[in-house]
Design a protein around this motif. Sequence first.
Motif, PDB file in Angstrom:
ATOM      1  N   GLU A  76      17.397 -67.223  48.139  1.00 50.30           N
ATOM      2  CA  GLU A  76      18.449 -66.422  48.760  1.00 50.30           C
ATOM      3  C   GLU A  76      19.556 -67.321  49.317  1.00 50.30           C
ATOM      4  N   VAL A  78       7.564 -65.579  50.885  1.00 45.92           N
ATOM      5  CA  VAL A  78       8.641 -65.626  51.883  1.00 45.92           C
ATOM      6  C   VAL A  78       9.435 -66.909  51.729  1.00 45.92           C
ATOM      7  N   GLU A  79       8.722 -68.038  51.626  1.00 44.34           N
ATOM      8  CA  GLU A  79       9.393 -69.341  51.560  1.00 44.34           C
ATOM      9  C   GLU A  79      10.248 -69.449  50.297  1.00 44.34           C
ATOM     10  N   HIS A 112      16.423 -61.164  48.691  1.00 45.35           N
ATOM     11  CA  HIS A 112      16.293 -60.688  50.072  1.00 45.35           C
ATOM     12  C   HIS A 112      15.217 -59.597  50.183  1.00 45.35           C
ATOM     13  N   ALA A 150      11.417 -66.979  48.236  1.00 45.56           N
ATOM     14  CA  ALA A 150      12.532 -66.024  48.211  1.00 45.56           C
ATOM     15  C   ALA A 150      13.633 -66.452  49.168  1.00 45.56           C
ATOM     16  N   HIS A 151      13.233 -67.028  50.329  1.00 40.25           N
ATOM     17  CA  HIS A 151      14.223 -67.471  51.314  1.00 40.25           C
ATOM     18  C   HIS A 151      15.074 -68.604  50.758  1.00 40.25           C
ATOM     19  N   ARG A 204       7.008 -60.813  53.496  1.00 38.11           N
ATOM     20  CA  ARG A 204       6.700 -61.032  54.901  1.00 38.11           C
ATOM     21  C   ARG A 204       5.766 -59.948  55.433  1.00 38.11           C
ATOM     22  N   VAL A 247      11.299 -68.659  58.508  1.00 43.61           N
ATOM     23  CA  VAL A 247      10.669 -67.742  57.557  1.00 43.61           C
ATOM     24  C   VAL A 247      10.673 -66.323  58.075  1.00 43.61           C
ATOM     25  N   LYS A 293      11.826 -61.184  49.860  1.00 45.11           N
ATOM     26  CA  LYS A 293      11.433 -61.896  51.086  1.00 45.11           C
ATOM     27  C   LYS A 293      10.881 -60.924  52.125  1.00 45.11           C
ATOM     28  N   ASN A 332      12.412 -53.632  55.817  1.00 45.54           N
ATOM     29  CA  ASN A 332      12.127 -54.278  54.534  1.00 45.54           C
ATOM     30  C   ASN A 332      11.039 -53.557  53.759  1.00 45.54           C
TER      31      ASN A 332
END
Length: 796
Positions: free
Chosen positions: A72, A65-66, A50, A68-69, A57, A140, A53, A203
């Motif tokens: 997660e 981002v993709e 998280h 890690a998402h 971002r 995303v 991500k 973040n």
Amino acid sequence: MTDEPRRPSLIDLFREEARTQARVLNDGLLALDRAPRDAAALEACMRAAHSLKGAARIVGVQVGVELAHAMEDCFVAAQEGRALLDPAWVDELLRGVDIVARIGNDEDDSARAAVGACVASLQARMAAVLPHGAVVRQDVAPPAAEVSEPVAGRAAEPPAPAPSVSASPDPDAAFNLLADALRAEATPQHAPDNTASRASASNITSSASSIAAESGRMLRVRADNLDRLLSLSGESLVESRWLKPFAQSMLRVKRVHRDSTRALDQLHETLADLKLDPRAQAALEEVRRLTAESQHLLAERLADLESFDRRSTHLSQQLYDAALQCRMRPFGDGTAGLARMVRDVARSLGKKVRWQLVGESTQVDRDILDLLEAPLGHMLRNALDHGIEAPAVRLARGKPEEGTLTLDARHTAGALLITVSDDGAGIDLDALRASIVRKKLASEETVARLSEAELLEFLFLPGFSLRDQVTEVSGRGVGLDAVHDVVKRVRGTVRIAHEPGLGTRVQLQLPLTLSVIRSLLIEVAGEPYAVPLAHVNRTLHVSRAEIELLEGHQHIAFSGRRIGVVTAHQILDTAPPADGGDTVSMIVVGDGAQTYGVVVDRFLGERMLVVQPLDPRLGKIRNITAGALMENGDPVLIADVDDWLRSVERLVAGGDLRRMHNGVAHAAQRAARRVLVVDDSLTVRELERKLLATRGYDVTIAVDGMDGWNAVRGERFDLVITDIDMPRMDGIELVTLIKRDPQLQSLPVMIVSYKDREEDRRAGLNAGADYYLAKGSFHDEALLDAVRDLIGEAYG
């Protein structure tokens, strides 16, 4: 806004965080591989994904981002009980971790492809475990609610557009974004704000804070600067220890002063009955008063000096210890990737292995730690491939199907002890014997006579392997020989022990640091040398009668075999020693067939020395590896024992190894003439000493006139060479004392002075000096000619 020179850009911060989070994910996944429902490991992995991500971002790294998402989502599904992360799933997530550790922007097409394949695979697995009607999220940039509460309500969240941030943001723009985000964070909750920006700020603030906190604990420093700091702190420690002998010499001054006071008191009592002139009586009383006052002041100053000595030495020791500690790192820092390697190799071999790391916090010199990664990898692969059996085999032998592989690091007896042990089958000695014969390293008859320890030594030979075929894991013979080379390079040792059917243990004994070395000080041709104790097998005092001549070479009996005997004078190419007593001092160095007894003039004791690298402009100096300073500030050269052994081999091969006479090399019939060099300048002392020693003279040094006066009264010399300007006692006083002493007045004395002053020349010659030479004008041959004029050749 102008970027400050030392401020990293956000993309640099992201790369650092990506590496940090990759380590967290790697450790967590390895824990989940052993215990898939480990709540703490799942929580750590989810939070790491998280955080990654959110950071990706903000800096616009879309592939981050993709990926890690997707990761997660897997961890959340496991936390909610909708998925079980089996080994195959963990394999896929670990592949994602490998990508995380190297992604930095969207420009790398290979990174895009790798992320796309990994994300597709993870989403396919998620689709198989989602409840009916749910879909895998493609968003995303989740809304602020997801950022503030990352666990609840994930499966049904609607997608939201990602913020348009450049993949490689300008540093100024990035920091402006961070500042705006921080201001948004400070806005009261009821005020209108941009929730997406606030979420992003949360973040990146978390990311920046994490890295800032870490940078508060760690600081990148150039290795050469750190080495220089350690060197200077070592010199400071050596200099501080000079005060103690100086304070002790001042105590002698105090005793002399006390004796003079008593003598004055006796004189006063003797003259008390005489009627002295009032002026003489007043003068005598004044002398007594001044003497008493000076004695009181001297006592006070000595007390201050002793106090300063204690504080200075303590502070210098603390400084040195702190500088040395800067070179130390936890053992775990250099072993972070080994657990993953063990898991992957074990799976590729179809074996089940439980990995144990003991002593993760053990402090290790950074240079040694950097060198250990490859050797430890070789040792662990060997244990997995050659040691631990397949699960079916283990069960058939009454063992648990899961083997145990342990890496242990600890400090013991002033050394670092690293042990790799397994509970496998041990070493097949019959297969080892067959391999030795097959590779034509020894005959069957010879191999049959070898002990177990001697057989195991073959495992360290280059190119030696028990595998007939090359596999991805082993068979090329680059395992234990690489381990042996690295261990030897850092002056360590390696040993193998095994129990058939129960396991194997490989043990490395290494120095705690390469900056400090425990050494045996020896004297050769009047000069001290330091021999690292790790290379000294034994120190001996050997009777001359025990040294025998065999096949033209000198040998002694040592540990049930014969070893060759040479002298350090032959190795270092210095003047040979004179015949001494009935015994000689000897160190035993080397191993196997290359074991030799090296005769030295005498042992000077053991010392902990701060290694001072030699100036690289000198290149490699034969037989010498580095330098150091002794406690009195005198320099000492550290012997390169490997070079010593090669020098002996060259002497033997070239037929230049001189025969020994009564246990020592042939020397001149008469002992070398002895010269005392008295000078407070270290440079001048060393120049004169080396110049005379290379011509065969036996040279002793003294650091000032008082030291020289004590030396000439305690030992016999053929010549004294002294400076004029020195503390405690100058050269003129020394010459005067020598020439007034009935037993020393015939001893030749040469004055060598920097200052060619006529008054010094006259004062020296009037005091009885036999020769006067100005340092500013003399050259090597001038000094040697003067010495020869006074006492002749060294062995004349």
